[in-house]
Design an enzyme around this catalytic site. Sequence first.
Site, PDB file in Angstrom:
ATOM      1  N   ASP A  51      94.306   2.562  69.438  1.00 25.27           N
ATOM      2  CA  ASP A  51      93.624   3.277  70.529  1.00 25.27           C
ATOM      3  C   ASP A  51      92.187   2.772  70.692  1.00 25.27           C
ATOM      4  OD1 ASP A  51      94.949   5.160  72.087  1.00 25.27           O
ATOM      5  OD2 ASP A  51      94.811   6.756  70.578  1.00 25.27           O
ATOM      6  N   GLN A  70      98.127  11.447  70.032  1.00 22.01           N
ATOM      7  CA  GLN A  70      97.865  11.722  71.446  1.00 22.01           C
ATOM      8  C   GLN A  70      96.850  12.859  71.568  1.00 22.01           C
ATOM      9  OE1 GLN A  70      99.155   9.827  73.891  1.00 22.01           O
ATOM     10  NE2 GLN A  70      98.064  10.978  75.460  1.00 22.01           N
ATOM     11  N   LYS A  80     104.731   5.620  76.511  1.00 22.44           N
ATOM     12  CA  LYS A  80     104.406   4.683  75.436  1.00 22.44           C
ATOM     13  C   LYS A  80     105.684   4.227  74.732  1.00 22.44           C
ATOM     14  CE  LYS A  80      99.786   6.572  75.069  1.00 22.44           C
ATOM     15  NZ  LYS A  80      98.742   7.303  74.370  1.00 22.44           N
TER      16      LYS A  80
HETATM   17  N1  GUN Z   1      94.733  11.089  75.892  1.00 19.96           N
HETATM   18  C1  GUN Z   1      94.342  10.572  77.087  1.00 19.96           C
HETATM   19  N2  GUN Z   1      94.209   9.242  76.998  1.00 19.96           N
HETATM   20  C2  GUN Z   1      94.535   8.906  75.736  1.00 19.96           C
HETATM   21  C3  GUN Z   1      94.596   7.668  75.039  1.00 19.96           C
HETATM   22  O1  GUN Z   1      94.301   6.582  75.567  1.00 19.96           O
HETATM   23  N3  GUN Z   1      94.965   7.739  73.737  1.00 19.96           N
HETATM   24  C4  GUN Z   1      95.259   8.910  73.134  1.00 19.96           C
HETATM   25  N4  GUN Z   1      95.604   8.880  71.848  1.00 19.96           N
HETATM   26  N5  GUN Z   1      95.214  10.067  73.742  1.00 19.96           N
HETATM   27  C5  GUN Z   1      94.855  10.062  75.038  1.00 19.96           C
END
Ligand code: GUN
Length: 291
Positions: free
Chosen positions: A121, A98, A54
Amino acid sequence: MAAKIIDGKALAAEIKEEVRREVAAMTAAGRPAPCLAVILVGEDPASKVYVNNKKKACEACGIRSREILLPADTTEEALLEEIRRLNADETVDGVLCQLPVPPQIDKMRVIETVSPEKDVDGFHPLTVGRMVADRPGFLPCTPAGIIELLKSAGVDPDGKNAAVVGRSNIVGKPVSTLLMRANATVTVCHTHTRDLKAETRRADIVIAAAGVPQMITSDMIKPGAAVIDVGIHRRPDGGLWGDVVFDEVSQIAGAITPVPGGVGPMTVAMLMKNTLRAAAQRRAAQVKGNN
Ligand code: GUN
Protein backbone atom coordinates in the site's frame (compact mmCIF):
# COMPACT_ATOMS: atom_id res chain seq x y z
CA MET A 1 -13.82 22.09 -27.13
CA ALA A 2 -14.58 19.03 -25.05
CA ALA A 3 -11.76 17.52 -22.99
CA LYS A 4 -9.90 14.36 -23.82
CA ILE A 5 -11.27 11.60 -21.56
CA ILE A 6 -8.41 9.76 -19.86
CA ASP A 7 -9.33 6.07 -19.89
CA GLY A 8 -8.09 4.66 -16.58
CA LYS A 9 -9.73 1.33 -17.19
CA ALA A 10 -7.80 0.75 -20.43
CA LEU A 11 -4.50 1.93 -18.93
CA ALA A 12 -5.04 -0.30 -15.88
CA ALA A 13 -5.69 -3.26 -18.19
CA GLU A 14 -2.37 -2.61 -19.98
CA ILE A 15 -0.48 -2.44 -16.68
CA LYS A 16 -2.11 -5.62 -15.37
CA GLU A 17 -1.22 -7.39 -18.64
CA GLU A 18 2.42 -6.33 -18.15
CA VAL A 19 2.31 -7.67 -14.57
CA ARG A 20 0.71 -10.92 -15.79
CA ARG A 21 3.55 -11.45 -18.26
CA GLU A 22 6.18 -10.86 -15.57
CA VAL A 23 4.43 -13.17 -13.15
CA ALA A 24 4.31 -15.83 -15.87
CA ALA A 25 8.07 -15.42 -16.41
CA MET A 26 8.62 -15.76 -12.66
CA THR A 27 6.67 -19.00 -12.40
CA ALA A 28 8.22 -20.33 -15.64
CA ALA A 29 11.61 -19.86 -13.96
CA GLY A 30 10.42 -22.18 -11.18
CA ARG A 31 9.76 -19.48 -8.62
CA PRO A 32 6.43 -19.22 -6.80
CA ALA A 33 3.87 -16.66 -8.02
CA PRO A 34 3.57 -13.51 -5.87
CA CYS A 35 1.05 -13.66 -3.05
CA LEU A 36 -1.01 -10.75 -1.68
CA ALA A 37 -2.80 -10.96 1.68
CA VAL A 38 -5.74 -8.59 2.13
CA ILE A 39 -7.37 -8.13 5.52
CA LEU A 40 -10.89 -6.75 5.80
CA VAL A 41 -12.29 -5.92 9.23
CA GLY A 42 -16.08 -5.61 9.33
CA GLU A 43 -18.76 -5.34 6.68
CA ASP A 44 -18.36 -1.88 5.11
CA PRO A 45 -20.02 -2.35 1.69
CA ALA A 46 -17.62 -0.06 -0.22
CA SER A 47 -14.60 -1.81 1.34
CA LYS A 48 -16.05 -5.19 0.35
CA VAL A 49 -16.25 -4.01 -3.27
CA TYR A 50 -12.65 -2.72 -3.17
CA VAL A 51 -11.35 -5.96 -1.64
CA ASN A 52 -13.21 -7.98 -4.24
CA ASN A 53 -11.72 -5.83 -7.03
CA LYS A 54 -8.25 -6.52 -5.63
CA LYS A 55 -8.94 -10.26 -5.57
CA LYS A 56 -10.18 -10.22 -9.17
CA ALA A 57 -7.12 -8.24 -10.30
CA CYS A 58 -4.85 -10.78 -8.61
CA GLU A 59 -6.60 -13.58 -10.48
CA ALA A 60 -6.17 -11.74 -13.78
CA CYS A 61 -2.43 -11.26 -13.13
CA GLY A 62 -1.71 -14.78 -11.89
CA ILE A 63 -0.99 -13.41 -8.41
CA ARG A 64 -2.14 -15.59 -5.54
CA SER A 65 -4.40 -13.79 -3.09
CA ARG A 66 -5.37 -14.50 0.44
CA GLU A 67 -8.40 -12.82 1.97
CA ILE A 68 -8.65 -12.56 5.73
CA LEU A 69 -12.12 -11.52 6.85
CA LEU A 70 -12.38 -10.46 10.48
CA PRO A 71 -15.55 -9.47 12.38
CA ALA A 72 -16.31 -5.78 13.04
CA ASP A 73 -15.71 -6.24 16.79
CA THR A 74 -12.12 -7.54 16.30
CA THR A 75 -9.79 -6.02 18.89
CA GLU A 76 -6.77 -3.99 17.82
CA GLU A 77 -4.41 -6.56 19.34
CA ALA A 78 -6.07 -9.44 17.46
CA LEU A 79 -5.70 -7.52 14.17
CA LEU A 80 -2.06 -6.62 14.88
CA GLU A 81 -1.39 -10.29 15.70
CA GLU A 82 -2.87 -11.33 12.35
CA ILE A 83 -0.63 -8.80 10.56
CA ARG A 84 2.45 -10.07 12.43
CA ARG A 85 1.54 -13.62 11.39
CA LEU A 86 1.37 -12.54 7.74
CA ASN A 87 4.65 -10.58 8.08
CA ALA A 88 6.34 -13.79 9.25
CA ASP A 89 4.69 -15.99 6.62
CA GLU A 90 7.33 -16.77 3.98
CA THR A 91 4.65 -17.57 1.39
CA VAL A 92 3.16 -14.04 1.57
CA ASP A 93 4.79 -11.15 -0.34
CA GLY A 94 2.38 -8.25 0.21
CA VAL A 95 0.19 -7.42 3.22
CA LEU A 96 -2.53 -4.81 3.43
CA CYS A 97 -5.44 -4.02 5.68
CA GLN A 98 -8.34 -2.34 3.89
CA LEU A 99 -9.15 1.07 5.41
CA PRO A 100 -11.16 2.38 7.14
CA VAL A 101 -10.98 0.12 10.19
CA PRO A 102 -13.65 0.14 12.96
CA PRO A 103 -13.29 2.85 15.64
CA GLN A 104 -11.82 0.60 18.36
CA ILE A 105 -8.73 0.14 16.15
CA ASP A 106 -5.99 2.76 15.71
CA LYS A 107 -5.33 2.91 11.97
CA MET A 108 -1.77 4.19 12.44
CA ARG A 109 -0.84 1.19 14.60
CA VAL A 110 -2.17 -1.07 11.84
CA ILE A 111 -0.12 0.72 9.17
CA GLU A 112 3.02 0.68 11.33
CA THR A 113 2.71 -3.03 12.03
CA VAL A 114 2.88 -4.07 8.35
CA SER A 115 6.46 -5.07 7.55
CA PRO A 116 8.03 -2.41 5.26
CA GLU A 117 9.22 -5.22 2.93
CA LYS A 118 5.56 -6.22 2.41
CA ASP A 119 4.07 -2.71 2.48
CA VAL A 120 2.46 -2.78 -0.98
CA ASP A 121 0.00 0.00 0.00
CA GLY A 122 2.98 2.30 0.61
CA PHE A 123 1.49 3.64 3.84
CA HIS A 124 4.18 2.72 6.42
CA PRO A 125 6.05 5.79 7.73
CA LEU A 126 9.35 4.27 6.55
CA THR A 127 7.93 3.84 3.03
CA VAL A 128 6.56 7.40 3.10
CA GLY A 129 9.93 8.70 4.27
CA ARG A 130 11.72 6.90 1.46
CA MET A 131 9.33 8.44 -1.07
CA VAL A 132 9.77 11.96 0.30
CA ALA A 133 13.56 11.55 0.31
CA ASP A 134 13.55 10.23 -3.29
CA ARG A 135 14.88 6.85 -2.17
CA PRO A 136 13.79 3.62 -3.88
CA GLY A 137 10.70 2.03 -2.33
CA PHE A 138 7.04 1.27 -2.86
CA LEU A 139 4.92 4.20 -4.05
CA PRO A 140 1.37 4.49 -2.72
CA CYS A 141 -1.03 3.10 -5.32
CA THR A 142 -3.48 5.96 -5.97
CA PRO A 143 -0.84 8.72 -6.23
CA ALA A 144 1.37 6.54 -8.45
CA GLY A 145 -1.68 5.77 -10.61
CA ILE A 146 -2.42 9.49 -10.96
CA ILE A 147 1.09 10.15 -12.27
CA GLU A 148 0.64 7.32 -14.81
CA LEU A 149 -2.73 8.75 -15.91
CA LEU A 150 -1.16 12.16 -16.55
CA LYS A 151 1.69 10.54 -18.46
CA SER A 152 -0.74 8.54 -20.61
CA ALA A 153 -2.57 11.77 -21.51
CA GLY A 154 0.70 13.38 -22.58
CA VAL A 155 0.67 15.79 -19.62
CA ASP A 156 4.20 16.34 -18.33
CA PRO A 157 4.06 18.08 -14.91
CA ASP A 158 7.53 19.62 -15.45
CA GLY A 159 7.27 23.38 -14.95
CA LYS A 160 3.46 23.28 -14.61
CA ASN A 161 1.31 24.66 -11.80
CA ALA A 162 -0.49 21.84 -10.01
CA ALA A 163 -3.28 22.33 -7.46
CA VAL A 164 -3.98 19.39 -5.19
CA VAL A 165 -7.35 19.75 -3.45
CA GLY A 166 -7.21 17.67 -0.26
CA ARG A 167 -4.36 16.86 2.11
CA SER A 168 -5.03 13.27 3.15
CA ASN A 169 -2.21 10.86 3.98
CA ILE A 170 -3.48 8.45 1.31
CA VAL A 171 -3.78 10.85 -1.64
CA GLY A 172 -3.25 14.60 -1.15
CA LYS A 173 0.11 14.57 0.62
CA PRO A 174 1.77 11.77 -1.38
CA VAL A 175 0.52 12.95 -4.79
CA SER A 176 1.90 16.41 -3.97
CA THR A 177 5.27 14.78 -3.32
CA LEU A 178 5.19 12.85 -6.59
CA LEU A 179 4.16 15.95 -8.57
CA MET A 180 7.02 17.86 -6.97
CA ARG A 181 9.35 15.02 -7.93
CA ALA A 182 8.05 15.43 -11.49
CA ASN A 183 9.08 19.13 -11.31
CA ALA A 184 5.63 20.69 -10.96
CA THR A 185 5.04 23.76 -8.79
CA VAL A 186 2.54 22.34 -6.33
CA THR A 187 -0.11 24.08 -4.23
CA VAL A 188 -1.93 21.95 -1.69
CA CYS A 189 -5.43 23.25 -0.93
CA HIS A 190 -7.60 22.24 2.01
CA THR A 191 -10.50 23.37 4.20
CA HIS A 192 -8.58 26.41 5.46
CA THR A 193 -7.53 27.63 2.00
CA ARG A 194 -8.78 31.23 1.69
CA ASP A 195 -9.60 31.33 -2.01
CA LEU A 196 -9.78 27.83 -3.47
CA LYS A 197 -11.08 29.00 -6.83
CA ALA A 198 -8.13 31.37 -7.29
CA GLU A 199 -5.73 28.48 -6.61
CA THR A 200 -7.39 25.97 -8.93
CA ARG A 201 -7.85 28.55 -11.70
CA ARG A 202 -4.07 29.10 -11.80
CA ALA A 203 -3.41 25.39 -12.16
CA ASP A 204 -2.49 23.49 -15.31
CA ILE A 205 -3.14 20.27 -13.36
CA VAL A 206 -5.91 19.88 -10.78
CA ILE A 207 -6.05 16.82 -8.54
CA ALA A 208 -9.51 16.69 -6.92
CA ALA A 209 -9.06 14.62 -3.76
CA ALA A 210 -11.09 16.37 -1.08
CA GLY A 211 -13.73 13.66 -0.78
CA VAL A 212 -16.53 16.17 -1.30
CA PRO A 213 -19.04 15.16 -4.00
CA GLN A 214 -19.28 17.52 -6.99
CA MET A 215 -17.24 20.34 -5.42
CA ILE A 216 -15.10 21.19 -8.46
CA THR A 217 -17.12 23.20 -10.97
CA SER A 218 -16.17 24.59 -14.38
CA ASP A 219 -15.64 28.14 -13.08
CA MET A 220 -12.76 26.76 -10.96
CA ILE A 221 -10.84 25.38 -13.95
CA LYS A 222 -8.42 27.08 -16.32
CA PRO A 223 -9.28 26.28 -19.95
CA GLY A 224 -7.19 23.33 -21.16
CA ALA A 225 -6.15 22.14 -17.68
CA ALA A 226 -5.80 18.44 -16.86
CA VAL A 227 -8.27 17.37 -14.17
CA ILE A 228 -7.88 14.14 -12.20
CA ASP A 229 -10.92 13.16 -10.12
CA VAL A 230 -10.07 10.97 -7.14
CA GLY A 231 -13.53 11.21 -5.53
CA ILE A 232 -15.94 8.30 -5.46
CA HIS A 233 -19.34 8.75 -3.85
CA ARG A 234 -22.53 6.73 -4.03
CA ARG A 235 -25.35 8.78 -5.58
CA PRO A 236 -28.91 8.51 -4.22
CA ASP A 237 -29.94 6.86 -7.51
CA GLY A 238 -27.26 4.19 -7.07
CA GLY A 239 -24.76 5.67 -9.56
CA LEU A 240 -21.39 7.21 -8.72
CA TRP A 241 -20.26 10.77 -8.30
CA GLY A 242 -16.75 12.14 -8.27
CA ASP A 243 -15.44 15.31 -6.61
CA VAL A 244 -15.73 16.95 -10.06
CA VAL A 245 -18.88 17.99 -11.93
CA PHE A 246 -17.83 16.00 -14.98
CA ASP A 247 -20.41 17.26 -17.49
CA GLU A 248 -19.45 20.92 -17.12
CA VAL A 249 -15.73 20.60 -16.32
CA SER A 250 -15.20 18.36 -19.35
CA GLN A 251 -16.31 21.30 -21.51
CA ILE A 252 -13.46 23.45 -20.17
CA ALA A 253 -10.61 21.07 -19.30
CA GLY A 254 -8.04 19.76 -21.77
CA ALA A 255 -8.11 16.28 -20.27
CA ILE A 256 -10.20 14.70 -17.51
CA THR A 257 -10.66 11.35 -15.80
CA PRO A 258 -14.19 9.92 -15.53
CA VAL A 259 -15.76 8.35 -12.42
CA PRO A 260 -15.98 5.41 -12.61
CA GLY A 261 -13.22 4.29 -14.96
CA GLY A 262 -10.52 6.82 -14.09
CA VAL A 263 -8.42 6.68 -10.93
CA GLY A 264 -10.15 3.65 -9.32
CA PRO A 265 -8.91 0.93 -11.69
CA MET A 266 -5.42 2.49 -11.63
CA THR A 267 -5.16 2.13 -7.85
CA VAL A 268 -5.71 -1.62 -8.17
CA ALA A 269 -3.31 -1.93 -11.13
CA MET A 270 -0.54 -0.16 -9.20
CA LEU A 271 -1.18 -2.51 -6.26
CA MET A 272 -0.53 -5.43 -8.59
CA LYS A 273 2.72 -3.77 -9.70
CA ASN A 274 3.79 -3.27 -6.08
CA THR A 275 2.96 -6.88 -5.21
CA LEU A 276 5.04 -8.16 -8.12
CA ARG A 277 7.89 -5.90 -7.02
CA ALA A 278 7.63 -7.09 -3.41
CA ALA A 279 7.81 -10.69 -4.59
CA ALA A 280 10.75 -10.03 -6.93
CA GLN A 281 12.70 -8.26 -4.17
CA ARG A 282 11.98 -11.01 -1.66
CA ARG A 283 12.97 -13.75 -4.13
CA ALA A 284 16.23 -11.87 -4.88
CA ALA A 285 16.96 -11.44 -1.16
CA GLN A 286 16.30 -15.15 -0.59
CA VAL A 287 18.77 -16.13 -3.33
CA LYS A 288 21.38 -13.82 -1.81
CA GLY A 289 20.72 -15.24 1.64
CA ASN A 290 21.31 -18.77 0.36
CA ASN A 291 24.72 -17.93 -1.17
N1 GUN B 1 -9.06 2.56 1.55
C1 GUN B 1 -9.19 3.46 0.54
N2 GUN B 1 -8.13 3.40 -0.27
C2 GUN B 1 -7.32 2.44 0.21
C3 GUN B 1 -6.07 1.91 -0.21
O1 GUN B 1 -5.46 2.33 -1.21
N3 GUN B 1 -5.55 0.94 0.57
C4 GUN B 1 -6.18 0.49 1.68
N4 GUN B 1 -5.58 -0.47 2.38
N5 GUN B 1 -7.33 0.95 2.10
C5 GUN B 1 -7.90 1.92 1.36
